[in-house]
Enzyme design. Structure first.
Site, short mmCIF file in Angstrom:
data_model
loop_
_atom_site.label_atom_id
_atom_site.label_comp_id
_atom_site.label_asym_id
_atom_site.label_seq_id
_atom_site.Cartn_x
_atom_site.Cartn_y
_atom_site.Cartn_z
N SER A 7 0.93 -1.36 0.02
CA SER A 7 0.05 0.13 -0.10
C SER A 7 1.00 1.04 -0.07
O SER A 7 1.55 1.58 0.99
CB SER A 7 -0.84 -0.21 1.19
OG SER A 7 -1.39 1.41 1.40
N HIS A 32 -1.39 -1.37 -4.01
CA HIS A 32 -2.55 -1.30 -3.33
C HIS A 32 -2.67 0.19 -3.08
O HIS A 32 -1.84 0.86 -2.79
CB HIS A 32 -2.61 -1.72 -1.90
CG HIS A 32 -3.95 -1.74 -1.18
ND1 HIS A 32 -4.88 -2.59 -1.45
CD2 HIS A 32 -4.26 -0.90 -0.19
CE1 HIS A 32 -5.79 -2.26 -0.43
NE2 HIS A 32 -5.65 -1.03 0.26
N ASP A 34 -4.91 3.52 -1.97
CA ASP A 34 -5.87 3.89 -1.01
C ASP A 34 -6.33 5.13 -1.44
O ASP A 34 -5.81 6.06 -1.34
CB ASP A 34 -5.28 3.81 0.39
CG ASP A 34 -5.28 2.48 0.97
OD1 ASP A 34 -5.86 1.84 0.91
OD2 ASP A 34 -4.00 2.29 1.25
N MET A 36 -9.15 8.04 -0.33
CA MET A 36 -9.92 8.47 0.84
C MET A 36 -10.49 9.95 0.70
O MET A 36 -9.69 10.74 0.01
CB MET A 36 -9.33 8.58 2.25
CG MET A 36 -8.42 7.18 2.51
SD MET A 36 -7.45 7.74 4.01
CE MET A 36 -6.47 5.92 4.09
N HIS A 65 -8.43 0.87 -3.62
CA HIS A 65 -9.27 0.63 -2.55
C HIS A 65 -10.00 1.96 -2.24
O HIS A 65 -9.35 2.86 -1.60
CB HIS A 65 -8.43 0.17 -1.14
CG HIS A 65 -9.30 0.05 -0.05
ND1 HIS A 65 -8.54 -0.09 1.19
CD2 HIS A 65 -10.38 -0.05 0.04
CE1 HIS A 65 -9.45 -0.07 2.04
NE2 HIS A 65 -10.70 -0.05 1.80
N MET A 67 -12.17 4.21 -0.48
CA MET A 67 -12.89 4.74 0.66
C MET A 67 -13.64 6.06 0.66
O MET A 67 -13.17 7.22 1.09
CB MET A 67 -11.78 4.73 2.06
CG MET A 67 -11.10 3.21 2.45
SD MET A 67 -9.63 3.26 3.18
CE MET A 67 -8.46 3.32 2.01
N MET A 136 -11.36 -5.64 6.11
CA MET A 136 -10.56 -4.66 6.98
C MET A 136 -10.25 -4.98 8.45
O MET A 136 -11.02 -5.31 9.05
CB MET A 136 -11.18 -3.06 7.01
CG MET A 136 -11.18 -2.48 5.92
SD MET A 136 -9.85 -2.02 4.99
CE MET A 136 -9.01 -1.14 6.05
N GLY A 141 -8.89 4.39 7.10
CA GLY A 141 -8.53 5.88 7.21
C GLY A 141 -7.25 6.19 7.36
O GLY A 141 -6.84 7.34 6.98
N PHE A 142 -6.49 5.24 8.10
CA PHE A 142 -5.17 5.65 8.36
C PHE A 142 -3.90 4.47 8.27
O PHE A 142 -4.64 3.36 8.76
CB PHE A 142 -4.82 6.31 9.77
CG PHE A 142 -5.63 7.55 9.92
CD1 PHE A 142 -5.27 8.74 9.51
CD2 PHE A 142 -6.99 7.51 10.52
CE1 PHE A 142 -6.03 9.91 9.63
CE2 PHE A 142 -7.81 8.80 10.64
CZ PHE A 142 -7.28 9.91 10.17
N ASP A 174 -6.39 -5.95 5.14
CA ASP A 174 -5.67 -4.66 4.86
C ASP A 174 -5.81 -4.01 6.33
O ASP A 174 -6.89 -3.69 6.78
CB ASP A 174 -6.76 -4.07 3.93
CG ASP A 174 -6.07 -2.37 3.57
OD1 ASP A 174 -4.86 -2.34 4.04
OD2 ASP A 174 -6.87 -1.76 3.08
N GLY A 176 -2.51 -3.18 9.44
CA GLY A 176 -1.81 -3.56 10.51
C GLY A 176 -1.10 -5.04 10.61
O GLY A 176 -0.81 -5.63 11.49
N GLY A 196 0.78 -1.89 4.67
CA GLY A 196 1.61 -0.45 4.01
C GLY A 196 3.03 -0.36 4.87
O GLY A 196 4.07 -0.40 4.36
#
Ligand code: DX5
Ligand code: ZN
Length: 217
Positions: A7, A32, A34, A36, A65, A67, A136, A141-142, A174, A176, A196
């Site tokens: 990511s 990936h 993201d 947002m 992805h 969001m 998820m 978001g982060f 996705d 952590g 990420g």
């Protein structure tokens, strides 16, 4: 097949081209991306101009992805920018089946995503059309958040649904994921792993090779 999807949210944007080359060279299969909107999630990341620009830097599969609220507004645009897979959130639209159809109509793969608080049963009605289920494992978001252990059983349930569909459906995770817990998500049945910080912090090529080795076991 197990797939690594680094990511770029965790990349250093001053040298994004170089970092993309590094993940590409080390053999990651997807990138990936993201997106947002500051409404569906609290933060705003990047969008069309960035995707269009980096499309010239690599042939890897662009795993976009979304969001964003009402993703139906932007499917053609992201396809035009170079997305190969478009994943959107079930919580973000009232027209899930139509959005999947729209993505397929443009010749792309369609993924559907759920936040940690959304029951996995929500995937049920779309198992005959979706190409990927994204569970998820942090609140979207982060980057850089801790893996939520409560999501492991959801991954297992999503894998069961995917297998019982009789179709080939990928299960993506996705948020952590790192060297310590990747074994847990693989064992639970995930086969597309978005990463990420675990890829972009430290030596990118070494990180990608290490994760690809784990994925090939
Ligand atoms: C979070 C994004 C993730 C994020 C993952 O909302 O969807 O893709 O980049 O980052 P890490 O792996 O650092 O949790
Ligand atoms: Zn993501």
């Amino acid at each position: 097949m197990n797939i690594l999807s680094p990511s770029i949210l965790a990349a250093d944007f001053t040298i994004l081209g170089e970092q993309l080359l590094a993940v590409d060279k080390a053999g990651a299969q997807y990138v990936h991306i993201d997106v947002m909107d500051g409404v569906f999630v609290p933060s705003i990341s990047y969008g069309m101009p960035l995707i269009r620009s980096i499309r010239k830097a690599t042939d890897k599969v662009f795993d976009v992805h979304l969001m964003i609220e009402k993703p139906e507004r932007y499917i053609e645009t992201f396809a035009d920018c170079g997305a190969d897979i478009i994943t959107f959130h079930l919580e973000a639209t009232d027209s899930v089946a139509e959005v999947i159809k729209k993505i397929h109509g443009l010749g792309l793969k369609a993924g559907i995503a759920i936040k940690p608080g959304t029951p996995v049963e929500m995937f049920g009605p779309y198992l005959d059309t979706a190409d990927m289920l994204l569970v998820m494992t942090v609140e979207p978001g982060f980057g850089g958040q801790a893996y939520m252990e409560t999501c492991t059983e959801k991954i297992r349930a999503a894998r069961k649904m995917a297998d019982e569909s009789g179709r080939h459906i990928d299960v993506q995770v996705d948020g952590g994921i790192n060297r310590e817990n990747i074994g847990t998500v693989l064992e639970a049945g995930a086969n597309v792993i978005a990463l990420g910080s675990a890829v972009f912090e430290g030596d990118i090529e070494d990180n990608v090779r290490c994760f690809l080795e784990i994925l090939s076991r």
